[in-house]
Each structure stands twice: as structure tokens, then as C-alpha cells.
Write an enzyme that holds these catalytic residues in place. Sequence first.
Site, mmCIF file in Angstrom:
data_model
loop_
_atom_site.group_PDB
_atom_site.id
_atom_site.type_symbol
_atom_site.label_atom_id
_atom_site.label_comp_id
_atom_site.label_asym_id
_atom_site.label_seq_id
_atom_site.Cartn_x
_atom_site.Cartn_y
_atom_site.Cartn_z
ATOM 1 C CD GLU A 285 -1.516 1.827 2.853
ATOM 2 O OE1 GLU A 285 -0.911 1.183 3.724
ATOM 3 O OE2 GLU A 285 -1.973 2.969 3.044
ATOM 4 C CG ASP B 210 1.510 2.425 6.316
ATOM 5 O OD1 ASP B 210 2.519 1.821 5.875
ATOM 6 O OD2 ASP B 210 1.163 3.561 5.956
ATOM 7 C CG ASP C 79 -1.728 3.525 9.761
ATOM 8 O OD1 ASP C 79 -2.254 2.659 9.025
ATOM 9 O OD2 ASP C 79 -1.272 4.591 9.321
ATOM 10 C CG ASP D 112 -5.837 5.471 6.932
ATOM 11 O OD1 ASP D 112 -7.009 5.343 7.349
ATOM 12 O OD2 ASP D 112 -5.356 6.544 6.508
#
Length: 638
Positions: free
Chosen positions: A426, A503, A505, A507
Site C-alpha cells: 500500500e 501500514d 495503523d 488506515d
Amino acid sequence: MGYNASNISVLEGLDPVRKRPGMYVGSTTVKGLNHLIYEIMDNSVDEHLAGYCNNITVILGKDGSATVEDDGRGIPVDLHEKGYPAERIIMTTLHAGGKFDNSNYKTSGGLHGVGSSVVNALSEKMIVQVMRDGCVYQDEYSKGKPVLKLKKGELLPIVDKTEKTGTKITFYPDGSIFDTTKFKADALRERIKETAYLNPELTVSFINERDGKEMEIFHEPEGISGFVDSLLLQENEEKRLTKTVSIAGEKDGISVKVSFCFSQRFGDNIVSFCNNINTMEGGTHVNGFKSGFAKVINQYAHELGNIKDKNVNFTGNDTRSGMTAVISISHPSPRFEGQTKTKLDNTEVQSVVVSVLNAKLQYCFDRDLDTLKTIISRAEMSARLRKEEERIRTNLSDKKFAFEGNGKLARQELNDPSKCEIFIVEGKSAGGTAKTGRDRTFQAILPIRGKILNVEKQSVDKVLANEEIKAIVNALGCGFSQGYGNDFNINNLKYDKIIIAADADVDGGHISTLLLTLFYRFMPELIYAGKLYRAMPPLYRVKPKKGKAEYIYDDKALNEYRAKHGNNFDVQRYKGLGEMDSEQLWETTMDPKTRKLKQICMQDVLDANRLTSVLMGEEVAPRREYIISNADKATLDV
Ligand code: 0R9
């Protein structure tokens, strides 16, 4: 059946078995090795089916042995017409069996008495104990040959007295024949479990002394209906749509048992047996089930007005969309064909299964309209999707349908799919770093940008029009499926591992979630086959004032590190993959020697589905709740 030592026919000695072991147990790999236990177990199951044995115990010994014990009548030990105990004949001659009268002796999957002599021939040592007539008789063999020479007319030695009856066989597989002599405990356990489901009145205990495990007892009074439930549990119980329906019947000496249930799964999952043998390749009983089931459902769909046009029918696939089923038939003289001899070949079986289904299914559905309606509405959905897909297939030109790549994929050099992996990365910057950091001989990188389409709510053509999705399907090379008439073929997959690198996180979690939903909807086989992984990049890099830097993968580990080192170190928090340089990314996320990967399983997909509907669905309340309850994770990144 009245046993009579004279009805054992003697055909051959055991030399051919040692010369060509593969012919008798399939192979000399661990699969063939495990087969030895199954052969002996099958004889005990035969004794159960004859009505005399309720308990079987299987033991893997610390000394490398396997033991099977049953509480049946005990192998006959009286003198065979040739002047030797029947047990000797059974253990030392090929094709010797005492149950040639099919009508009296229901058979399980064994080689009908042949099995134990084959096991004997392929064992370094084998000890047979027979509990009968108040005595324990014992015999011993080495590589198929009796250790104790008996004179003609002499009986087996009695080593003890007992009240019990039964047979106990312990053997040590011959290491000069098999690649390994270490039995595969997991496969054995599965086989035992299966045996318990197929024989609801039997109890099978498994004792794995070798690995120091506790005894496990398998008793499944629910039979194949319990089997269906257990299959469903392995998939996803909460997506069950109907209760489990069971039917049984008999015709022309063939007995048929079927249990099935419908869930949200794609397509069907049918597990079938004939005489307790797992017919992996299907055959006439499965064909009969499929056509019989479709016939009954179509009949109801017309009667109830779900299908208006009398010339239109659901396809068989439509009627089985979402089905998990177990079929178990018993046949007096089954014939098997196919690559692995696991396809039932008896043509008469098909019409028997159809006629049993016809009568018994109607009886069930007349009393359970809810289940019937659920099955019909699943079939309607399947038919709609099938038509939609047909429409798209004809509308899309071949060229478009081949998913032209958009050039973003950085290919690897090797061509052997079993050695290659692809990272779906991503973010543009992370994609660039990954391209630099990878080992280009076997690692491909596919960067995807932004949020990919949520496939949950989209029609097939919209999904396929999405650039990112096209790129993924194109890179993997194995097509896609929409559950029906699909052109998905896992054999065309170009990679051994598909690794989602997002990631660490919120998102990143969301992107992984969307990708999982995509794979589940269009390539679920990739998940079943264990090809899909999530990369687990570290959250922190810590470096003490003096000493080596380390990577830390979660907050718990950071706290532990802090407890050890006080505050005497520098911490760098990685907000995204893009913050690492190519060497760091290689070391932490891509190098097979040091990286952490998580294999995606069905539970992850379920969680993803739930999350997707929370985040993307129409309902506001659950979304608000999710955001609030995850606020701590979210604010870390602000
Ligand atoms: C531990 C594994 N068990 C066995 O291998 C086993 C074979 C077997 C058996 C009979 C009963 N229990 C058994 N356990 C049996 C007994 C009688 C008739 N038929 C079968 C009887 O007492 O009348 N046998 C399997 C083959 C033979 N016995 C036979 F050929 F010797 F009859």
C-alpha cells in the site's frame, strides 16, 4: 455368520508384498506408513459392523510402535484345515479372509482381511494377542515370518487368563522399507475422528504416548450429522443458514445416509464415503445425490411459484450454493476407479441414491418449509449471479477480460511459482522502497494506491473495472471466481505466497480488510489453500545509548523493553512502511529469515467482513461505536 476355519481360502505367501510394497499400501512415504494403522483399524471396524465390537484403542508407542486393540470376538485361533491356527493363516497369507459371504458381513474400508498380513510383511516385528475363551493367546512375527515354529496340529501359546474378548496387534514398521517410520499423528487423529463420525455406536480412543499427549476419546453419537456440523464449525458457524437435515434409506441392499446444511459459503463442500472409505474423487453416489437434490428442489420451486416458466430450472450448482454435506453409503461389492482409486464406480448406485433422496427429502421438506425456502432463495441468488456473470462475460471483449496490466508490477526474475512471492504494497512511497529493498530474484512488488474499492456492495462489472483490482487479478494470473462457472484456477497462480504489506495503523488495517474481502469474494480458494499472508512490520526501532538497535513489533514488547532498559534509549516510531529505508524494509518485513508473516485464515476474513460492514455499511451507530472503542489506536497516529 458362523465362522468355520475351513472357509479361509489360502492364496499366496507374503514375498510379493515386501518386493512391491507400494502396490499394497499405496506408497512407502509417510502416507503409506500411516496406511498400515488404517488397515488394522479397518479390521476392527469390520468387527464392529458385524455387531461384535464397540471399542477400539489406537496407541502410538514411545518405542515407535503402533498398537490397535478391539473388544470384538477375537481373531479365531482354532486349527485351520492345514493344521495351523487360523490366526497364523490370516497373518501370513495374502488374500486370506474369513468373510467371503458378503450378505452376512458388512465391510469397512479394509482390504477384507488382506490388510493384516500386508502390515505383518512390512513390519520389523509384530505381536498379536487374541483374547478368547478365557485365555490370552499370543503370536509374534518378524518381517512377516512367525518367530515361534509350531508343529502341525499345535495351538498358539497361552500367555495369560482373561475375562475379556478381543484382538490386540502391536507392530514396528520396517525401516528398510519405508522412507520414515515416524507415524503422522495429525493425519491418524483425523482418520480416527472420521471413523467415529461414520460409526456412531463406536468409541475410538487415541493414545499418543510417543508425543506425551493425553488420551483422546472419539465417540460421535450424532453420526454424519455431527460430521456436517464439525465441517461447518471449521468454516464459520455463525454464517449457518439452516439446521442440519439428515436422511437415510436403503434399496437393493445399498444403504444411503446423507446429512447437509446451508451456510453463507460459496459453492458447496461435499464429503463422501463408501463403506467407510473416503471417496475423495466422488463417483456415482455423489452424482446421484447431486441430481436427486436438484430434481427435488426444482420440483418445489415450480410448485411454490418461485420459478414461473415450466421450461426453466435451477442448475445443480444453484441448488447446492452454500451446501455442506456428508454422504455415506454402504455397498456389498463396491468398485473403485480414478487416479487414487477413490471414485465409486458402481453404476446402479446413482439411481438408488436418487430414489432414496426423492422419497426422504420430500418427507423432510413437507415438514420443514423454512429450510426449503432458505435453500430456494439461495438458489435464486445463485441463478441471478450466474446470469449477471454470463452477461458480463459476453459484454466484455476477450481483450478487456484478460485484464491488461497497467505496468506497475515489478516482476521477479525466477519463473517457478513455487519459489516466488508477491508483495501487495500500500502506498506509492512504500512501493518504491520495496522495489529497491526486495530480492528481485524471487520477489515481485505490486504497489497499490489509495483505498481500493469496497467489493462488498459492488456489482461484478464495477469491481472488475477498478484499476487496482485489475492489476491484482492480472498479477496473480489465476483468474477470479464468482462462485459459479468460474474461470478461477489455482494451478495458474504465479506465486507461492501473496503478502499484503500495509501500514501498521488504522488506515493500513482498513486496506488489509478491503483486500481480504476482495480475495474472499473472488478467490476464496487462495485463502483455503493458505496462500495469503499479512506482513507484520515493526512498530518501533529502539536503540540504547550503547548497544545494538532492535525492532519492536507491538506496544506490549515496547513496555517490556522499557522495563528492562529504563528510559535510556532512543525510540523511533514507524508510522508507515514508507518511513523505512529500503534496507530496513528488507530486514524487518521482506527477508524470509527475519520477517514476521501472518497466514490469513477464515477467522481473519470473518473479522474483516464484520469490520467492513461496520465501517462501510449504512448503519451509523455501530460505526460510531467502533471509532470510539478504537480511538486509542487511532489517536496514536495523529
Ligand atoms: C486389532 C485389530 N483387529 C483385527 O485385526 C481383528 C480381526 C478380527 C476378526 C474377527 C473378530 N475380530 C477381529 N479383530 C472375526 C471373528 C470371527 C469371525 N470373523 C471374524 C469369529 O469369531 O467367528 N477376523 C478377521 C478375519 C478373521 N477374523 C478370520 F478370517 F479369521 F475369520
